[in-house]
Scaffold this motif. Sequence first.
Motif, mmCIF file in Angstrom:
data_model
loop_
_atom_site.group_PDB
_atom_site.id
_atom_site.type_symbol
_atom_site.label_atom_id
_atom_site.label_comp_id
_atom_site.label_asym_id
_atom_site.label_seq_id
_atom_site.Cartn_x
_atom_site.Cartn_y
_atom_site.Cartn_z
ATOM 1 N N ALA A 90 33.216 22.991 11.252
ATOM 2 C CA ALA A 90 32.235 23.853 10.593
ATOM 3 C C ALA A 90 31.982 25.112 11.417
ATOM 4 N N VAL A 91 31.903 24.950 12.731
ATOM 5 C CA VAL A 91 31.699 26.106 13.616
ATOM 6 C C VAL A 91 32.897 27.060 13.508
ATOM 7 N N ALA A 92 34.111 26.496 13.479
ATOM 8 C CA ALA A 92 35.311 27.325 13.337
ATOM 9 C C ALA A 92 35.296 28.081 12.009
ATOM 10 N N GLY A 93 34.920 27.382 10.923
ATOM 11 C CA GLY A 93 34.856 28.028 9.620
ATOM 12 C C GLY A 93 33.865 29.176 9.590
ATOM 13 N N LEU A 94 32.686 28.955 10.168
ATOM 14 C CA LEU A 94 31.667 30.008 10.219
ATOM 15 C C LEU A 94 32.139 31.202 11.043
ATOM 16 N N THR A 95 32.807 30.927 12.159
ATOM 17 C CA THR A 95 33.288 32.002 13.034
ATOM 18 C C THR A 95 34.352 32.838 12.342
ATOM 19 N N ILE A 96 35.280 32.162 11.655
ATOM 20 C CA ILE A 96 36.337 32.892 10.939
ATOM 21 C C ILE A 96 35.752 33.698 9.781
ATOM 22 N N ALA A 97 34.791 33.113 9.062
ATOM 23 C CA ALA A 97 34.133 33.843 7.972
ATOM 24 C C ALA A 97 33.403 35.075 8.520
ATOM 25 N N LEU A 213 26.295 34.772 10.019
ATOM 26 C CA LEU A 213 27.257 33.681 10.126
ATOM 27 C C LEU A 213 27.451 33.250 11.577
ATOM 28 N N VAL A 214 27.460 34.208 12.494
ATOM 29 C CA VAL A 214 27.577 33.877 13.914
ATOM 30 C C VAL A 214 26.353 33.077 14.359
ATOM 31 N N ALA A 215 25.168 33.493 13.902
ATOM 32 C CA ALA A 215 23.939 32.771 14.252
ATOM 33 C C ALA A 215 23.986 31.343 13.720
ATOM 34 N N LEU A 216 24.497 31.173 12.494
ATOM 35 C CA LEU A 216 24.632 29.831 11.925
ATOM 36 C C LEU A 216 25.646 28.998 12.705
ATOM 37 N N ALA A 217 26.715 29.641 13.186
ATOM 38 C CA ALA A 217 27.720 28.935 13.983
ATOM 39 C C ALA A 217 27.096 28.403 15.273
ATOM 40 N N PHE A 220 24.803 25.474 14.373
ATOM 41 C CA PHE A 220 25.582 24.292 14.020
ATOM 42 C C PHE A 220 26.231 23.680 15.254
ATOM 43 N N ALA A 221 26.645 24.528 16.191
ATOM 44 C CA ALA A 221 27.311 24.033 17.411
ATOM 45 C C ALA A 221 26.369 23.174 18.247
ATOM 46 N N PHE A 222 25.079 23.543 18.265
ATOM 47 C CA PHE A 222 24.124 22.833 19.121
ATOM 48 C C PHE A 222 23.274 21.818 18.364
#
Length: 429
Positions: A90-97, A213-217, A220-222
């Motif tokens: 999910a973190v990867a998806g958010l980062t790519i988006a 999206l970065v903030a959401l990543a 989600f990561a933590f």
Amino acid sequence: MEHYSQAAPISGSPAQAGGNTVPLIIVTILFFMWGLLTSLNDVLIPHLKAVYTLTYVQAMLVQFCFFGAYFIVSLPAGMLIKKIGYQKGAVAGLTIAAAGCALFYPAATTGYTLFLIAFFVLAGGITILQVAANPYVTVLGDAQTASSRLTLTQAFNSLGTTVAPALGGMLILSGVVLNASDLALLPAAEQAAYHAKEAASVQGPYLVLAFALVALAVLFAFARLPKIVDAEQPGGETAGWSAVLHHRHLVLGAIAIFLYVGGEVSIGSFLINFLGESHVAGLSPADAAPFVSYYWGGAMVGRFIGFAVMRKVSPGKALAFNSAAVIALVLLAIFGSGHLAMWAILAVGLFNSIMFPTIFSMALNKLGPLTGQGSGVLCMAIVGGALVPFAQGLLADTVSVQMSFLIPAACYTFILYFGLKYAGMYSEK
């Protein structure tokens, strides 16, 4: 639009009671965000068409790149998540988006090609995100309430698709867009300056989305989320792929998903241009954009109506009725004019509401251990959103925008057939 993960059936330990609220809020925001990002395309397509003086076919390259990513990225996304896990996925998806959104900034000064690349990268990130995030809805609480949580998250997905056109209209379409003939009268230097100014109107909104999206990543990561483990499928992963295609209702369901997503996306893509026709509503792009929210908002309202109705009516019959209603409304839009044509096409969203989940569930009925592979086939059929708008664009370029809606009308005709054919599916023992 609703989306389903193509991940295999999962098993996992629910999070501890009382610790689910924050993770569920984060996951729900994810559903909202990809709904918003998807329906923003309906605002950007007419904007980019006007800015770069594109044909309708060229403008539909936006949807081709966006929904083509679902087809290309889905299977690699599944493999990536199997390797790194659902939370990191999910973190990867958010980062790519986020990277896709950030690409809109240089695209405004580079040209249409980089915009298309940005759309593909953005959609690729959303695809990974969906495959990773959907399973969390099922494990963030008791299994008995998983359906209600999924309804909640999908409602927020619909909220995103509803607010995006109005928001995009205010932020992106607020300027005066010149038509091709007026633009041709300007000196070359002024034309270049005009193109740069109009293209730059997308920079701010998409940069804000990238930061969000970065903030959401990071969130989600933590976040403390339950660990999800893929359930082993009998006979291994490859055993079911050949067997699954022997189920006729799944194959027909995949065709129905292809045509439904294609029809739904195609109508949304042409709405602003359709409402701009002088014999329909004659609205400017900025004035037409809020009405696109009625199209997507109708789907949100219709989902709750459909939930109540389908407690008493079989899914196949409900699907057939809604398909017939859509065909009638689209024909009214094609052969009507003025407010009749305008409200007829906007009302299509209300009847679209139940179609995706209904087709999806009917196609997977009684697949048993093949359900995971069947879900993968259906998710890949979302590529209809890339191809059907092309067909409508070709007809719009050669005949007219209004007559081009014959393409989605034909798509819904097959869905009507599918609903009638399996109208008694759930009554079979």
